[in-house]
Structure formats: structure tokens, C-alpha cells
Scaffold this motif. Structure first.
Motif, short mmCIF file in Angstrom:
data_model
loop_
_atom_site.label_atom_id
_atom_site.label_comp_id
_atom_site.label_asym_id
_atom_site.label_seq_id
_atom_site.Cartn_x
_atom_site.Cartn_y
_atom_site.Cartn_z
N ASP A 161 3.95 6.24 -5.97
CA ASP A 161 3.38 7.50 -5.47
C ASP A 161 2.29 7.95 -6.43
OD1 ASP A 161 5.03 8.22 -3.14
OD2 ASP A 161 6.66 8.25 -4.60
N PRO A 162 1.21 8.53 -5.91
CA PRO A 162 0.19 9.09 -6.81
C PRO A 162 0.82 10.16 -7.71
CG PRO A 162 -0.59 9.00 -4.54
CD PRO A 162 0.87 8.70 -4.50
N GLU A 163 0.49 10.12 -8.98
CA GLU A 163 1.06 11.06 -9.94
C GLU A 163 -0.03 11.97 -10.50
OE1 GLU A 163 2.83 8.62 -12.87
OE2 GLU A 163 4.37 7.79 -11.54
N ASP A 164 0.20 13.28 -10.39
CA ASP A 164 -0.74 14.27 -10.94
C ASP A 164 -2.16 14.01 -10.45
OD1 ASP A 164 1.43 15.26 -12.37
OD2 ASP A 164 1.04 13.91 -14.05
N GLY A 165 -2.28 13.64 -9.20
CA GLY A 165 -3.60 13.39 -8.64
C GLY A 165 -4.19 12.05 -8.99
N ARG A 166 -3.49 11.26 -9.82
CA ARG A 166 -3.99 9.94 -10.18
C ARG A 166 -3.55 8.93 -9.14
NH1 ARG A 166 -1.39 9.14 -15.91
NH2 ARG A 166 0.31 10.10 -14.73
N ILE A 168 -2.72 5.21 -7.36
CA ILE A 168 -1.91 4.06 -7.77
C ILE A 168 -2.84 2.89 -8.07
CG2 ILE A 168 -0.09 2.47 -7.02
CD1 ILE A 168 0.67 4.71 -4.95
N GLY A 169 -2.60 2.21 -9.18
CA GLY A 169 -3.36 1.01 -9.51
C GLY A 169 -2.69 -0.22 -8.94
N ILE A 170 -3.48 -1.05 -8.27
CA ILE A 170 -2.98 -2.28 -7.66
C ILE A 170 -3.81 -3.44 -8.20
CG2 ILE A 170 -2.49 -3.50 -5.50
CD1 ILE A 170 -2.77 -0.77 -4.09
N ALA A 171 -3.16 -4.39 -8.82
CA ALA A 171 -3.83 -5.61 -9.30
C ALA A 171 -3.21 -6.80 -8.60
CB ALA A 171 -3.70 -5.76 -10.81
N GLY A 188 0.68 6.97 -0.47
CA GLY A 188 1.68 5.95 -0.22
C GLY A 188 1.34 5.10 0.98
N GLN A 189 0.70 5.73 1.98
CA GLN A 189 0.32 4.97 3.18
C GLN A 189 -0.77 3.95 2.85
OE1 GLN A 189 -2.52 5.09 5.44
NE2 GLN A 189 -1.55 4.18 7.23
N ALA A 190 -1.69 4.31 1.97
CA ALA A 190 -2.72 3.36 1.55
C ALA A 190 -2.12 2.21 0.75
CB ALA A 190 -3.78 4.08 0.72
N LEU A 191 -1.10 2.52 -0.05
CA LEU A 191 -0.40 1.46 -0.78
C LEU A 191 0.28 0.50 0.18
CD1 LEU A 191 0.76 0.12 -3.31
CD2 LEU A 191 2.59 1.84 -3.29
N ALA A 192 0.92 1.04 1.21
CA ALA A 192 1.59 0.19 2.20
C ALA A 192 0.58 -0.72 2.89
CB ALA A 192 2.32 1.06 3.22
N LEU A 193 -0.60 -0.21 3.20
CA LEU A 193 -1.64 -1.03 3.82
C LEU A 193 -2.04 -2.18 2.91
CD1 LEU A 193 -4.00 1.67 5.41
CD2 LEU A 193 -2.63 -0.01 6.64
N ALA A 194 -2.24 -1.88 1.62
CA ALA A 194 -2.65 -2.91 0.67
C ALA A 194 -1.57 -3.98 0.52
CB ALA A 194 -2.98 -2.28 -0.68
#
Length: 927
Positions: A161-166, A168-171, A188-194
Motif C-alpha cells: 500500500d502507498p505509505e504517507d503519499g509515497r 510503491i516501488g516495483i523492480a 493498490g489497484q495499480a500494483l495489481a495491474l503491474a
């Protein structure tokens, strides 16, 4: 029963017979030098299946042996079988490790490989062994264990989940090719897409997050329906931004990460990238450095690419699954768009094609650049020459990975040389001028190491053995010392025959014999009767019953050279090979760019090949909101039924603002509209039609030509599909819940530039609820989101929406009727369907005649009662036409209403009227 392993020596013996076991007085089977080696490795990698090289086999013990037997189906036996404490044991031949590795990894196991770090024939005492690599699903590099046309992503996440407006980093790192990329997700939805797009083979998380409650469940929900990959954890220090930036800069040999698109505010990206690369390097390096091995890391990972949101057309997991882009519902390649259009000649090209299909572009200029490249390669002679040369290119990306990690053998280098030669041929096949920018840039990278190509072909034989330590790698004439060793090997027999002849003549003994054995080496043998005539410079070596054996200084000198010639030749060849491999590694970056250029040319030529052979057109891509297709076809279905049998159809949508007032609506009667409501019978082709429009859009923005006579597409930012549904029992979701969840995602995330494909929304619940939801969803898509939409439905009531909304057009599938027979013509025409032909479809499906006859009787009865018919159907029923299929909005019969209709109210007394009210109330309650 597990399959038995091949017969092999006892695991405590080396091939030469020397024991690796403890002395006989050792009573505890766990307390031997060899077992201590195994247990040390197990302590270092407690969660892994440890496989230790022992002679020609990799052996596992204790619970690892049980797992190896269970997963790979090999025989389970034991050491100290008859003793008080037997040790479970199982093993596989060393050459079949590549066969069993995928099975272990697919079962979620990590595999720690302990190799022999010295030649058993040269070892004194126990063979020295060490942990050389830890293999995980995301760090697999062995080509035979990988899918050649699919990337194998190791993915690291800083958070869920994004924390304090930051964000999520994905490598993501494909260890087998060196591709390394980062991106961020703000939701979180953008993370699921990735994650759905990457389909990671393994996930790396901060230890705290990996161990947290609910992490596995949340990731499983994001990746559904794909299985959750293995999860690995790294300690908190590996994710600290400052340390990550410093370590990553040193590792990639840059002073700052800005050149990779990672600026000051991108600490989350630096942390993810550093953690991903650290985990991969620690797995591949193992403990080889401490044990004297090579300890080579990931030398082929030299750059990092940042992906930006907005650069690509978004296709979520549901969309890719519904459209069968690269995998079908059974997770197979058959029946997919990828399988239908793949004409690539190289493995990197096939992987790039799959990547382009799941990640099409979303900006006009780069899309047109790809189309320009395809159009130039439509020239038959040029394309044919390019594709012929590409057929000689091996998997350069994965070959370079093996070179960089020190695992390449001589045959790999020969394949490298052949591939580089083929790259030069590709360059010469392309015209020197007039090339589109994409092809022109790629061509400049096709001559990365001409001198290296020539050197590989000069030094190595055409078909060297796989084992680099067995000799036979290097051509004659390359090294003078090597040639001398080979002469000694080849000419030993002739030299000994000549020496025997010379010595016999010198002492006058024609029966003199020169021989050799593994104990004493070369010798001269004489009978005892001849021993009196032995020259003084001969030295007695051995006395036999009837003979004496001698050596001479010259024979001893030759023995020293000849008996070690093979060993010295192999050592010399190994040195030459290592030097050549190091030269290849020095040119690694240039060769990687060449591999990428070849992949791009391969995909462009493949697109041109399918366009030419299947009659596809170049689409016009612009910034409008139009979607106009003339004679469009479904590329997968057409391949199955044949082009001559497939019925092409037009599509015309435009999301431009459409007037809705009655006066303006009349003037825009010919407007294409932005929402097409498609009704018609089952099996008539509605679903094929709407899917083909989505596939044409994917192909166009991926850079391919499209299956149509003409096509114009305004840029699409995202494609949504709600096509079919099935219960997800494991997640506790019914068909209707899945349907509504996917619909909610569309309504919450679609924009005016999106393309929405809906098929039978609302059918998973009751008729009234279904129609009501479908009606409201259609209004929202048309009035609020205002996106291009294709909606296939059996709810004929929805066609009424077109009456007061000029942005909605009714389309139907043309049907030809004669008597009781109908023919589906698969042509999409303006208008609304009046029948569903459900009974006819049931007959085609093989429903028993008795059931069909009864259905017709029920239908005729309902028609007589005028029940459940639409306004269009009622005149036909009254006219006595053929049976009409009922709509789902049929009214429910009411006994109370029938009783009231049959009562003559004028004849009722007040008391009777009062009783009638009570009677009607009782009937109503029973209903």
C-alpha cells in the motif's frame, strides 16, 4: 511408486573408487566428513533442498531426500540401511539436474547446489565441496529449464500500500536475459495491474511485510487467477534508500541514478531495484567465493529502465484473460492471439512480441514508428532475406547471461559466433538508405564484434563437446604447445613402435617388447634368458616369473611427456577457452544491444509476414475518439475456420460529444454513436464481433497491422472487458459476484478514451435485477464516462435506450429464416433483434426431441395468453407466425387478479363485497 534411479556407484565413492566416506570405525552415519559437508550447506541454507555432487550424481539426504523423491519421482533409499539410525537418501544423475530443477521450483522449493570444487582424481583425501549457487524460481538461468518465449521475472516490492503519499516501488529483473526495469504504483489497484502483467516467478518483499498477517492473501487476490509465486524476504537494511542508492550506483558503475530515470524523489524505486538485484546476486553467487569457486555475479545486468504510467495501453488481468492474448483459460498458448500471429524466428523476438501484446503503446508517435518499420518490411525480397538470416540467430540474451555468470560452455560461444555472423547478414539484407527510424537505429547495432566473431570461428571447432574439461574444443594450429601435446597423444603408438625397433637393433634382440600399464607406465620387457645382454643404462623396474621389465632415460622422458599430454592438452584448451570467454564478456554490452536490435527487427518482420500472408492493413492512429473498422475480422477465429468462411464486419464508434435533444438528434441520425447495443441469437457471432474489435485495437497500438480492409483508431488509454464469468469458489465468489466486481472496476476506472467491451452483463441474477443493473450501467457509460462501448446482450429492453440517446446505436446479427429452419449469417446490421431462437439453438446442441417438443407447446401456450412478449413480438404472435421466443420480462400470473376480473361487482351486496376483500387478501398472501 517413484521411478527407480539408474544404477550407480555407492555415493561414498568417487568415480576412481577412492572413498569419500569416514573410516570404518565411525558408528554414527551422520558424523562422517562427507555428511558434515552436507550438513554445513544445510545450515547455511535451511529452507532449501540441498543437492550435493558426489561422483556422477547429485545426492540429497534426510527430509531433502524425501522431498526430492516425492516431487521428482526418484527412488528413495537410505545410508546405513541395516543400522540403528538409517539416513534417507535420494539422487539424480548430474546431467539430468536440468530436468528435475523445474519440478522442484514449480513445487515452490529453493535448491542449493553443492559442487565438487576440485577434480576427484587429483584430490588428496576428501573431495573439497562448496555451495556454488542457490536456485529459486525467479533466479533460474538454465536455458533448458526455462520457457524460451516467456520472460522469467523476479519482482521486488517495497510495500503493498502507498505509505504517507509515497508510491510503491516495483523492480523486475529477468536474470536469464539481464532485463532490469522499475516502475511505481500510486494505488493498490495499480500494483495489481503491474503484478498481473509481469506474472512474477518469485516475489521479494521486506521481511516484516512477508511475515505479516494477510500478506499472502492480498497478493493472491491481486494475482488471481494465477497461482501465488514463492515469496522471499530481505532484511530491512537492504531496503534503506541511502544504502540502496549507493550500492546500486556502485553495482551499475554510475555516479548517480538520474540517467536511469530515478531522481531524488524516487527512493522507493532505488530501494526496490537494489533489493531485487541483491537477492538475485546472492542466490547465484552462493558460497563459491569462500570455497575457491568463481563466485561470478550478474555481470550481464548493466542497465536499468524506468517505465512510466501513460506510455502504455492498460490491459488488466481480466482483459488479457477474456481476450486470450498470450495465455488461454488453461494457461496454455494454444488458441491465443500470440499463437495466431507469432511468426518470429528468434526466442528474444518471441518474448518481445508477447511483451508488446500485453503492453501496447499509448502514444501516437512511437506507434507510427513501429508501423513504418512493418510497412518497409512488406517488401517480399527484403523480408525473406531478413527472416532467413534471423533463423540462424540463437537466444543471444540468455546465452550472454550464461557467459556473464561463468556457466557458458564452448558450444555457447560457437552459437554466439554464428548469431553475430547472422546479425551481420541481417544488416546487409536491409537497404542502406530509406529505412524508417526504428530500423535504421537497430541496424547500427548489428556489428558489435566482427573481430570476435572471426576469433570464435578461428579458435573453436564447429561442434565442440558440452563438457569444457574433456578437451576437443580448440582447432589444430591455434597454439604450438597444444599441438605438441596432441601429437604426443596421437603418435604414441608409432613412437613406441619405432623406439622398440631401434632398441632391439642396438642390442641385437629381435624379441624385445615395449609396453605400458597404469602402475609402472612405459617399460621394456625381456625374457630372463635375454637379461644378460641388457645395456648398462637400462634400469630394472619389475621382475616377473619369466621376464624382466626395464626403463631407460629416453623412455622415461617420453613417458613424462606422453602420459601427461592428455591432461596438459585439456588444461591448455581450458585456458584458451576461458580467455576467449572473457573476451566475449568484455563485449557484453554491445552484444546485448545487438540482441535487442535483432529482436525488434524480428518482431517487425513477423508483423509484416502476417500482414502480407493474411491481408491485413495499416491502421491510421490519431488523437481523435473515433474507432472505425471496415471489414474487420477476428484473427484467432479466422485462423480456425479459414479466411474464406469468416464473415467480416464493420465497426463505427466515436466518443465525441453527441447531442441529445430531440431536434439535434434528428440532424445527427447518421452519427456513429459511442455505444453500440448488440442484440441477436446465441451462436450468431455477437461475442466474436465485440472481441475482434478489442483485439484489433490491441494489435494496432502494439505496432502491428490489423485484420481489416481499413481501420482508423483514436488512441485508447485502456481496454476493459466483461466477458463471461465463472464461480471463483476458492475465493468465495459466485458468478454474479465476479461479474459485478469486474463491472465495478470498469465504472470506477474507465475514461472517455477507454474502450469497454461488455457481454451479457446482469445475467447472473434475477431477470428484473439483471435488466435494471444493465440499464443503469449503460446509462452511466453513455452519460457520464462517455467512452466507446460495445454491449452484447439478450435483454431486448435495453434497445429502448437508443430512442432518447442519439449516442446509442442498436445493432443486431442478421438471421435468415425458412419454415422452422434458421441460418445465422454472422453479419452485424443496424436494428434490434426480435427473437432469440433459443429452442433452435437447443436443437443444434442436441437437446432431446421430446424436450424440444414440450418447449414449443409451452411457448405456444404462453403466446396464446400473450404472456412475456415484447412490443415487437406481440403483433407477430397475433398474426399466427412461427413460435416466438419469450423475453425474460414475462409477467407472473396472479390468481387474485383473475378472481377479481371474474367478479361482477354490481351484483355484490355490502356483506359479499366485504367477504370478497378478505378472500382476495388471503389469496394475495398465499402468492
Amino acid at each position: 511408486m517413484p521411478a527407480a534411479t539408474p544404477t550407480r556407484p555407492h555415493p561414498g565413492l568417487t568415480p576412481g573408487g577412492r572413498s569419500d566416506r569416514a573410516p570404518a570405525m565411525a558408528k554414527d552415519p551422520k558424523d562422517t566428513p562427507m555428511m558434515r559437508q552436507y550438513l554445513e550447506a544445510k545450515t547455511a541454507q535451511p529452507g532449501a533442498v540441498v543437492l550435493m555432487r558426489m561422483g556422477d550424481f547429485y545426492e540429497a539426504f534426510f527430509e531433502d531426500a524425501q522431498e526430492l523423491s516425492r516431487v521428482c519421482g526418484v527412488a528413495l533409499t537410505s545410508r546405513n540401511k541395516d543400522g540403528p539410525d538409517p539416513v534417507p537418501m535420494a539422487g539424480v544423475p548430474h546431467h539430468s539436474l536440468k530436468t528435475h530443477l523445474p519440478k522442484l521450483l514449480a513445487a515452490g522449493k529453493r535448491v542449493a547446489v553443492v559442487d565438487q570444487l576440485e577434480d576427484p582424481a587429483q584430490a588428496k583425501g576428501l573431495v573439497r565441496r562448496g555451495l556454488t549457487r542457490v536456485i529459486t524460481a525467479g533466479t533460474l538461468i538454465d536455458e533448458d529449464a526455462l520457457d524460451g518465449v516467456v520472460a522469467n521475472w523476479l519482482v521486488a516490492l517495497t510495500a503493498l500500500d502507498p505509505e504517507d503519499g509515497r508510491p510503491i516501488g516495483i523492480a523486475a529483473l529477468d536474470v536469464s536475459t539481464g532485463r532490469f526495469q522499475v516502475e511505481d504504483a500510486s494505488t493498490g489497484q495499480a500494483l495489481a495491474l503491474a503484478l498481473a502483467r509481469l506474472a512474477p516467478a518469485e516475489l521479494v518483499l521486506p521481511d516484516v511485510l512477508r511475515q505479516a498477517d494477510g500478506t499472502r492473501e492480498r497478493l493472491a487476490a491481486m494475482l488471481a487467477p494465477a497461482a501465488l509465486p514463492p515469496l522471499a524476504g530481505l532484511a530491512a537494511f537492504a531496503w534503506k534508500p541511502a544504502d540502496a542508492r549507493r550500492w546500486l550506483g556502485e553495482r551499475l558503475a554510475v555516479a548517480a541514478l538520474d540517467g536511469f530515470g530515478i531522481g531524488r524523489g524516487d527512493d522507493h524505486l532505488a530501494a526496490a531495484a537494489a533489493a531485487c538485484l541483491r537477492y538475485a546476486e546472492s542466490s547465484l553467487s552462493g558460497a563459491a567465493v569462500a570455497e575457491g569457486g568463481t563466485g561470478k555475479g550478474l555481470g550481464h545486468v548493466r542497465s536499468l529502465v524506468r517505465l512510466h504510467a501513460g506510455e502504455h495501453l492498460v490491459l488488466d488481468a481480466s482483459c488479457r484473460r477474456n481476450l486470450d492474448l498470450v495465455r488461454n483459460r488453461d494457461n496454455q498458448r494454444e488458441g491465443t492471439l500470440l499463437a495466431a500471429i507469432d511468426r518470429t524466428r528468434t526466442a528474444p523476438g518471441a518474448r518481445l512480441l508477447a511483451d508488446w501484446l500485453v503492453r501496447p503503446l499509448a502514444q501516437a508517435a512511437p506507434i507510427r514508428a513501429r508501423h513504418d518499420a512493418v510497412e518497409r518490411l512488406l517488401d517480399d525480397p527484403v523480408r525473406a532475406a531478413v527472416r532467413t538470416a534471423l533463423a540462424n540467430v540463437y537466444d543471444l540474451e540468455r546465452l550472454l547471461a550464461r557467459i556473464a555468470t561463468g556457466r557458458a560452455h564452448a558450444r555457447d560461444l560457437v552459437h554466439l559466433g554464428n548469431s553475430l555472423a547472422a546479425a551481420a547478414t541481417v544488416a546487409s539484407a536491409l537497404p542502406s538508405d530509406g529505412l524508417p527510424a526504428l530500423l535504421a537505429e537497430a541496424t547500427t547495432r548489428l556489428h558489435p564484434a566482427d573481430d570476435l566473431t572471426a576469433e570464435i570461428h578461428r579458435v573453436l571447432v564447429d561442434d565442440p563437446p558440452l563438457a569444457i574439461g574433456e578437451g576437443g574444443l580448440v582447432r589444430d594450429g591455434i597454439d604450438r604447445e597444444l599441438d605438441e601435446f596432441r601429437v604426443l597423444q596421437r603418435d604414441a603408438g608409432a613412437w613406441l613402435a619405432e623406439y622398440e625397433k631401434t632398441e632391439a637393433a642396438a642390442i641385437g634382440l629381435p624379441r624385445l617388447k615395449v609396453g605400458c600399464n597404469s602402475v609402472f607406465g612405459y617399460y621394456i620387457e625381456l625374457t630372463r634368458a635375454q637379461a644378460e645382454r641388457v645395456p648398462a643404462h637400462w634400469v630394472r623396474k619389475q621382475t616377473l616369473v619369466n621376464a624382466e621389465r626395464y626403463i631407460t632415460p629416453s623412455l622415461k622422458e617420453y613417458e613424462d611427456r606422453a602420459l601427461h599430454a592428455d591432461e596438459r592438452a585439456r588444461a591448455k584448451e581450458l585456458t584458451i577457452f576461458h580467455d576467449l570467454r572473457a573476451r566475449c564478456e568484455d563485449r557484453l554490452v554491445a552484444i546485448q544491444l545487438c540482441a535487442q536490435a535483432l529482436a525488434l527487427i524480428d518482431v517487425s518482420a513477423a508483423f509484416a509476414e502476417v500482414a502480407r500472408s493474411e491481408g491485413w492493413c495499416r491502421p491510421v492512429i490519431d488523437d481523435s475518439t473515433a474507432l472505425s473498422i471496415t471489414a474487420g475480422r477476428h484473427p484467432v477465429v479466422e485462423r480456425v475456420v479459414g479466411r474464406s468462411r469468416f464473415v467480416a464486419n464493420d465497426t463505427n464508434l466515436d466518443a465525441t460529444v453527441v447531442a441529445s435533444t430531440n431536434a439535434e438528434a434528428e440532424t445527427q441520425a447518421q452519427s456513429p454513436g459511442r455505444l453500440a447495443m448488440i442484440t441477436g441469437p446465441n451462436m450468431a457471432g455477437k461475442s466474436t464481433y465485440i472481441r475482434q474489435v478489442a483485439l484489433i485495437a490491441v494489435l494496432a497500438q502494439a505496432g502491428a497491422f490489423v485484420p481489416a480492409a481499413q481501420a482508423r483508431l483514436g488512441l485508447i488509454d485502456r481496454i476493459f472487458t466483461r466477458v463471461g464469468a465463472g464461480d471463483e469458489l476458492a475465493r468465495g465468489q459466485s458468478t454474479f459476484m465476479v461479474e459485478m466486481a469486474e463491472t465495478a472496476a470498469i465504472l470506477n476506472h474507465a475514461s472517455a478514451r477507454s474502450l469497454v467491451i461488455l457481454d451479457e452483463v446482469g445475467r447472473g441474477t434475477s431477470t428484473f435485477d439483471g435488466v435494471s443493473l444493465a440499464w443503469a450501467i449503460t446509462e452511466h457509460l453513455h452519460d457520464r464516462i462517455r467512452c466507446r462501448t460495445l454491449f452484447a446482450t439478450h435483454y431486448h429492453e435495453l434497445t429502448d435506450l437508443a430512442a432518447d440517446r442519439s449516442g446509442i446505436r442498436n445493432l443486431t446479427v442478421e438471421v435468415a429464416e425458412q419454415d422452422d429452419d434458421v441460418a445465422f449469417l454472422h453479419r452485424i446490421v443496424p436494428g434490434a433483434a426480435t427473437k432469440s431462437y433459443g429452442i433452435h439453438v437447443a436443437r443444434l446442441a442436441g437437446v432431446p426431441r421430446r424436450v424440444l417438443a414440450r418447449a414449443r407447446e409451452v411457448l405456444a401456450t404462453l403466446e396464446t395468453l400473450n404472456v412475456g412478449l415484447t412490443e415487437q413480438e406481440r403483433p407477430q404472435a397475433r398474426a399466427g407466425n412461427a413460435p416466438v421466443q419469450l423475453t425474460l420480462f414475462a409477467p407472473v400470473p396472479s390468481p387474485a387478479l383473475d378472481r377479481l376480473k371474474a367478479t361482477d361487482l354490481d351484483q355484490l351486496s355490502p356483506r359479499q363485497a366485504h367477504d370478497l376483500l378478505y378472500e382476495l387478501q388471503a389469496i394475495a398472501r398465499r402468492e
